[in-house]
Design a protein around this motif. Structure first.
Motif, PDB file in Angstrom:
ATOM      1  N   ALA A 220      44.098  39.573  42.913  1.00  0.00           N
ATOM      2  CA  ALA A 220      43.225  40.453  42.121  1.00  0.00           C
ATOM      3  C   ALA A 220      42.107  41.001  43.020  1.00  0.00           C
ATOM      4  O   ALA A 220      41.757  40.378  44.018  1.00  0.00           O
ATOM      5  CB  ALA A 220      42.622  39.672  40.972  1.00  0.00           C
ATOM      6  N   PRO A 221      41.552  42.171  42.661  1.00  0.00           N
ATOM      7  CA  PRO A 221      40.445  42.703  43.453  1.00  0.00           C
ATOM      8  C   PRO A 221      39.328  41.677  43.543  1.00  0.00           C
ATOM      9  O   PRO A 221      39.035  40.970  42.580  1.00  0.00           O
ATOM     10  CB  PRO A 221      40.000  43.942  42.691  1.00  0.00           C
TER      11      PRO A 221
ATOM     12  N   ARG B   4      36.211  34.826  46.885  1.00  0.00           N
ATOM     13  CA  ARG B   4      36.383  34.546  45.455  1.00  0.00           C
ATOM     14  C   ARG B   4      35.985  33.116  45.146  1.00  0.00           C
ATOM     15  O   ARG B   4      36.253  32.206  45.930  1.00  0.00           O
ATOM     16  CB  ARG B   4      37.848  34.702  45.059  1.00  0.00           C
TER      17      ARG B   4
ATOM     18  N   ASN C 217      40.443  28.118  40.108  1.00  0.00           N
ATOM     19  CA  ASN C 217      40.929  29.438  39.736  1.00  0.00           C
ATOM     20  C   ASN C 217      41.639  29.986  40.976  1.00  0.00           C
ATOM     21  O   ASN C 217      41.093  30.754  41.750  1.00  0.00           O
ATOM     22  CB  ASN C 217      39.767  30.351  39.320  1.00  0.00           C
TER      23      ASN C 217
HETATM   24  C1  LIG Z   1      39.745  33.888  38.030  1.00  0.00           C
HETATM   25  O1  LIG Z   1      39.747  34.820  39.102  1.00  0.00           O
HETATM   26  C2  LIG Z   1      40.063  36.122  38.707  1.00  0.00           C
HETATM   27  C3  LIG Z   1      40.172  36.964  39.979  1.00  0.00           C
HETATM   28  O2  LIG Z   1      39.026  36.888  40.743  1.00  0.00           O
HETATM   29  C4  LIG Z   1      39.024  36.650  37.740  1.00  0.00           C
HETATM   30  O3  LIG Z   1      39.357  37.958  37.328  1.00  0.00           O
HETATM   31  C5  LIG Z   1      38.944  35.723  36.546  1.00  0.00           C
HETATM   32  O4  LIG Z   1      37.895  36.100  35.694  1.00  0.00           O
HETATM   33  C6  LIG Z   1      38.718  34.286  36.989  1.00  0.00           C
HETATM   34  N1  LIG Z   1      38.807  33.380  35.851  1.00  0.00           N
HETATM   35  C7  LIG Z   1      37.849  32.515  35.556  1.00  0.00           C
HETATM   36  C8  LIG Z   1      38.125  31.661  34.368  1.00  0.00           C
HETATM   37  O5  LIG Z   1      36.826  32.438  36.169  1.00  0.00           O
END
Ligand SMILES: *[C@@H]1O[C@H](CO)[C@@H](O)[C@H](O)[C@H]1NC(C)=O
Length: 424
Positions: free
Chosen positions: A2-3, A350, A359
């Motif tokens: 994902a971005p 991230r 995550n």
């Molecule tokens: C997990 O990571 C994705 C990509 O960065 C993000 O869009 C998503 O919100 C994250 N989920 C949580 C529960 O933090």
């Protein structure tokens, strides 16, 4: 993936290898873009910017675990952690990169082993990784493949085994050849330093004594077996002037050998492992088979209970107030190991682990190629080449009589001598 978006880590104490300061860190597209005070003016955060409050906490670079064996097939067994489970565990501890070992069977291709390990790791890794490659036999093909791996595949470290006789073990002349090749291609030589011949003899002796339990593992390969091989590896590397990295230094004797060589200015590194720092080999004598067996590793944990403290102190020589900026009044190592746990782990920009929750997906990590002739090590090697290369004495040529020895004749004489002795 994902971005990645933008991430602001606010108000933490940012710790680097040379100094630390309280600052904000802005991360964009997986890269640290800015470091400084109050990077974001008061008010609403812009869209797409995630803010992590790190007030009162340390912001540390991700750890690199330089010695892992994920899903490693070994003597008919296999490591329980695969590249998915193992790299997830790494992230939970703040480690954002591992370096695993591609280990070819004796007689088979190093490049094929490298590609096999990559095919296991790529779809599974949750953090970044790189690979060392083991040299378990010697031939012209091995020599060529080492060059290809260093130049085209991002491998700048090769591991040689002085133990595991008949499986991985190299003889001294093969180590000499492998170290020489490492030097030519700008790699660092790594060794598992234990005298494999003595271990085989030690094992026979323990079995003859009826010692078949986990304590026999240590008894058949005591400290001296590790220290001797460590000194031998350092001697060979020093003759070649090849940088050397001794993996898992487990005993005080071997650690002393490494520390002495470093004091003498040799380009040698000793690797500590958590087990060697945190516990000792007295557990091998536990009456509970499971407890004792769970402490088995090679080289073994040592029964001398002062070993972990000794090894830790050698590390503390390297990470100490001396190497810190004067204004800094705390010890990074203590901060990380004794008093701290990772709260948030960031990988590739991230948040991948926070408050016990992951995550991250299999394959999110990437293979990190490493370049040959790494300056940190090879600048010293070059200097030593320049200053330590012997030169011939300038003198008038020898003009006297030359007598040629005849080796074959001598061999015959020798055999004759043996025969005579045999009959007497
Ligand atoms: C997990 O990571 C994705 C990509 O960065 C993000 O869009 C998503 O919100 C994250 N989920 C949580 C529960 O933090």
């Amino acid at each position: 993936m994902a971005p990645q978006g933008r991430l602001l880590i606010r108000g933490g104490r940012v710790v680097n290898d040379d100094f630390s300061l309280v600052a904000d860190v802005l991360v964009e597209d997986g890269v640290v873009r800015a470091l400084g005070q109050d990077l974001l003016p008061p008010g609403d955060a812009p869209q797409g910017l995630r803010i992590l409050d790190a007030t009162g906490k340390l912001v540390l670079p991700g750890g690199i675990d330089t010695h892992t064996h994920m899903q490693f097939p070994f003597m008919g067994s296999q490591s329980v952690d695969d590249f998915y489970q193992g790299t997830k565990a790494a992230l939970a501890g703040g480690t954002t990169m591992i370096i695993d070992f591609a280990i070819p069977q004796k007689g088979s291709s190093l490049i094929e082993a490298f590609e096999t390990w990559r095919s296991w790791a790529d779809p599974k890794v949750c953090c970044d990784y790189s690979l060392h490659v083991a040299v378990t036999w010697w031939s012209d093909k091995v020599k060529e493949e080492m060059k290809t791996l260093a130049q085209d595949k991002g491998v700048n470290s090769f591991k040689m085994f002085m133990a595991y006789k008949g499986l991985y073990m190299l003889q001294d002349e093969q180590m000499y050849a492998a170290f020489s090749r490492c030097k030519e291609i700008g790699a660092i030589a790594q060794v598992h330093a234990e005298n494999g011949d003595l271990i085989v003899e030690g094992a026979k002796k323990m079995l003859a004594l009826g010692i078949t339990g986990p304590e026999g593992h240590e008894l058949c390969r005591p400290e001296a077996v590790e220290a001797e091989a460590t000194l031998r590896a350092i001697t060979i590397a020093s003759v070649v002037n090849c940088p050397l990295y001794v993996v898992h230094v487990m005993s005080k004797s071997a650690a002393k050998v490494v520390a002495d060589a470093r004091r003498e200015g040799k380009v040698v590194y000793g690797e500590p492992i958590a087990a060697g720092l945190g516990t000792d080999g007295t557990h091998h004598w536990s009456k509970e088979w499971h407890h004792a067996a769970h402490h088995v590793m090679g080289p073994p944990l040592r029964p001398d209970p002062s070993t972990p403290g000794f090894l830790m102190n050698l590390l503390a020589k390297r990470i100490s107030a001396k190497t810190h900026h004067q204004a800094v009044n705390f010890n990074i190592f203590e901060g990380m190991v004794c008093h701290g746990v990772p709260l948030v782990t960031i990988s590739r920009g991230r948040v991948v682990y926070e408050a016990g929750v992951f995550n991250v997906s299999a394959g999110d990590g990437k293979f990190i190629p490493r370049k040959p002739f790494a300056e940190y090590i090879y600048n010293r090697i070059k200097q030593r080449d320049q200053t330590c290369t012997p030169t011939p004495v300038q003198r008038a040529p020898y003009k006297g009589e030359v007598f040629t020895l005849k080796p074959r004749k001598m061999e015959e004489d020798d055999r004759a001598g043996t025969r005579v002795q045999g009959h007497s």
